[in-house]
Design an enzyme around this catalytic site. Sequence first.
Site, PDB file in Angstrom:
ATOM      1  N   HIS A  76      -6.719   7.300  11.799  1.00 10.31           N
ATOM      2  CA  HIS A  76      -6.264   5.882  11.841  1.00 10.31           C
ATOM      3  C   HIS A  76      -4.855   5.806  11.329  1.00 10.31           C
ATOM      4  CE1 HIS A  76     -10.639   4.642  10.605  1.00 10.31           C
ATOM      5  NE2 HIS A  76     -10.602   4.898  11.844  1.00 10.31           N
ATOM      6  N   ARG A 123       0.866  -1.245  -0.194  1.00 11.63           N
ATOM      7  CA  ARG A 123      -0.118   0.064  -0.028  1.00 11.63           C
ATOM      8  C   ARG A 123       0.872   1.345   0.099  1.00 11.63           C
ATOM      9  NH1 ARG A 123      -4.577   0.133   4.099  1.00 11.63           N
ATOM     10  NH2 ARG A 123      -4.793   1.658   2.601  1.00 11.63           N
ATOM     11  N   ASP A 169      -3.128   7.279   3.506  1.00 10.22           N
ATOM     12  CA  ASP A 169      -2.279   7.869   2.523  1.00 10.22           C
ATOM     13  C   ASP A 169      -1.960   9.284   2.906  1.00 10.22           C
ATOM     14  OD1 ASP A 169      -3.977   9.982   1.286  1.00 10.22           O
ATOM     15  OD2 ASP A 169      -5.182   8.126   0.320  1.00 10.22           O
TER      16      ASP A 169
HETATM   17  P1  OAD Z   1     -14.903   2.298   2.254  1.00 12.59           P
HETATM   18  O1  OAD Z   1     -14.315   1.330   1.375  1.00 12.59           O
HETATM   19  O2  OAD Z   1     -15.705   1.541   3.358  1.00 12.59           O
HETATM   20  O3  OAD Z   1     -15.895   2.972   1.804  1.00 12.59           O
HETATM   21  C1  OAD Z   1     -15.460   4.082   0.549  1.00 12.59           C
HETATM   22  C2  OAD Z   1     -16.503   4.849   0.200  1.00 12.59           C
HETATM   23  O4  OAD Z   1     -16.148   5.607  -0.872  1.00 12.59           O
HETATM   24  C3  OAD Z   1     -17.983   3.944  -0.276  1.00 12.59           C
HETATM   25  O5  OAD Z   1     -19.171   4.743   0.406  1.00 12.59           O
HETATM   26  C4  OAD Z   1     -18.022   4.391  -2.030  1.00 12.59           C
HETATM   27  O6  OAD Z   1     -19.065   4.337  -2.467  1.00 12.59           O
HETATM   28  C5  OAD Z   1     -17.055   5.539  -2.018  1.00 12.59           C
HETATM   29  N1  OAD Z   1     -16.566   5.757  -3.103  1.00 12.59           N
HETATM   30  C6  OAD Z   1     -15.912   5.036  -3.907  1.00 12.59           C
HETATM   31  N2  OAD Z   1     -15.340   5.730  -5.205  1.00 12.59           N
HETATM   32  C7  OAD Z   1     -15.457   6.805  -5.051  1.00 12.59           C
HETATM   33  C8  OAD Z   1     -15.326   8.301  -5.738  1.00 12.59           C
HETATM   34  N3  OAD Z   1     -14.430   8.169  -6.921  1.00 12.59           N
HETATM   35  N4  OAD Z   1     -16.012   9.456  -5.344  1.00 12.59           N
HETATM   36  C9  OAD Z   1     -16.656   9.463  -4.283  1.00 12.59           C
HETATM   37  N5  OAD Z   1     -16.729   8.357  -3.433  1.00 12.59           N
HETATM   38  C10 OAD Z   1     -16.307   7.183  -4.057  1.00 12.59           C
HETATM   39  O7  OAD Z   1     -13.641   3.131   2.885  1.00 12.59           O
HETATM   40  P2  OAD Z   1     -13.837   4.061   4.147  1.00 12.59           P
HETATM   41  O8  OAD Z   1     -15.011   4.641   4.618  1.00 12.59           O
HETATM   42  O9  OAD Z   1     -12.737   5.219   4.309  1.00 12.59           O
HETATM   43  O10 OAD Z   1      -9.809   1.505   8.698  1.00 12.59           O
HETATM   44  O11 OAD Z   1     -13.438   2.868   5.347  1.00 12.59           O
HETATM   45  C11 OAD Z   1     -13.414   3.297   6.739  1.00 12.59           C
HETATM   46  C12 OAD Z   1     -12.072   2.528   7.315  1.00 12.59           C
HETATM   47  O12 OAD Z   1     -12.499   0.974   7.455  1.00 12.59           O
HETATM   48  C13 OAD Z   1     -10.766   2.717   6.717  1.00 12.59           C
HETATM   49  O13 OAD Z   1     -10.121   3.954   7.348  1.00 12.59           O
HETATM   50  C14 OAD Z   1     -10.065   1.376   7.325  1.00 12.59           C
HETATM   51  C15 OAD Z   1     -11.282   0.554   6.904  1.00 12.59           C
HETATM   52  O14 OAD Z   1     -11.292  -0.534   7.597  1.00 12.59           O
HETATM   53  C16 OAD Z   1      -9.115   0.798   9.284  1.00 12.59           C
HETATM   54  O15 OAD Z   1      -7.987   0.135   8.571  1.00 12.59           O
HETATM   55  C17 OAD Z   1      -8.987   0.797  10.761  1.00 12.59           C
END
Ligand code: OAD
Length: 229
Positions: A105, A55, A90
Site C-alpha cells: 500500500h 501520520r 509506516d
Molecule cells: P484494520 O484497522 O482494518 O484492522 C486492524 C486489525 O488489527 C484488527 O483486526 C484489530 O483487531 C487488530 N489489532 C488491533 N490492535 C492489535 C494489537 N495490539 N495486536 C494485534 N492485533 C491488533 O487495519 P488493516 O487490516 O491493516 O488501506 O487495514 C487494511 C487496509 O485498510 C489498510 O492498509 C488501509 C486501510 O484502509 C488503505 O489505506 C488503502
Amino acid sequence: MKLVILTGAGISAESGLGTFRDAGGLWEKYPIEQVATPEGFAADPALVHEFYNARRANCLTSAPNAAHDALARLEGTLGNDMLIVTQNVDDLHERAGSRSVWHMHGALNRAKCAVCDHSWNAPAKMHPDDPCPDCNTAATRPDVVWFGEMPYFMEDIYDRLHRADLFVSIGTSGNVYPAAGFVQEAAAAGARTLELNLEPSLGASSFDESRNGPASQIVPEWVDSLLRG
Ligand code: OAD
C-alpha cells in the site's frame, strides 16, 4: 521452509499508530473517500496532505515494538526464505531491522508525482504546491495506494504465496482485498496458514490456526516456538 507474512495496522498499534477500523480508528475520524481516494485528493489536496503529514509525524516519533523486533530476529535465521508483505505505510519493520519488506500500500516516507509517476523521499511535511523534482508540475502526492488504485508488487506477491510453505497474517482485519484473499491463495497452493490477531478477524475461519492476543506478546511467542523447532 518458505514463509510469507502479511502484516496490517494491528502490528503497529502498540507503537502508538492508530488502526483503521477499531473503535476510535482512523476511518472514524477521517472519511475514507476524502483522504484515501484519488477523487478525494483531486477535490482537496491540502486536506489529504494534512492527513498524511500528521501520520508521518506520528510515525517519526514512534518506535518498533516487540512484534516488529521478533520478525526481524526471525529473518536473521530464515534469510531469503522469509518475506514480509505489509499493508502498513509506516517504516517500523525496516527500523526493527527487517530487510525483505514489500509495502503493497505504499510508504509514508515516499512522495510521488501524480502526473509523471516519478517518486522520491518525502519531506516531513508535504504541500499541494510542492513541484515534482523531475517534471516540475505541482502535483505531488504521498506515494500511498488509495482505494480504487492497484496495490504494488501484486504479481511478485502471488508468486511468493504460491511457493510458500507457511503463510502468517498478523494484525489485519481482513476487510481489504486483495490482501484479505492471500490466505485462500496460499492455502490453495498448499501452504499451512496461521492468523495472529488481537481477536478473530473476518477471515479467521479460512486459517488452519488462529492465536489471539496483543501482537507484542503473541508474535514473539510464535517466533520463539518456530525457532525452537
Ligand atoms: P484494520 O484497522 O482494518 O484492522 C486492524 C486489525 O488489527 C484488527 O483486526 C484489530 O483487531 C487488530 N489489532 C488491533 N490492535 C492489535 C494489537 N495490539 N495486536 C494485534 N492485533 C491488533 O487495519 P488493516 O487490516 O491493516 O488501506 O487495514 C487494511 C487496509 O485498510 C489498510 O492498509 C488501509 C486501510 O484502509 C488503505 O489505506 C488503502
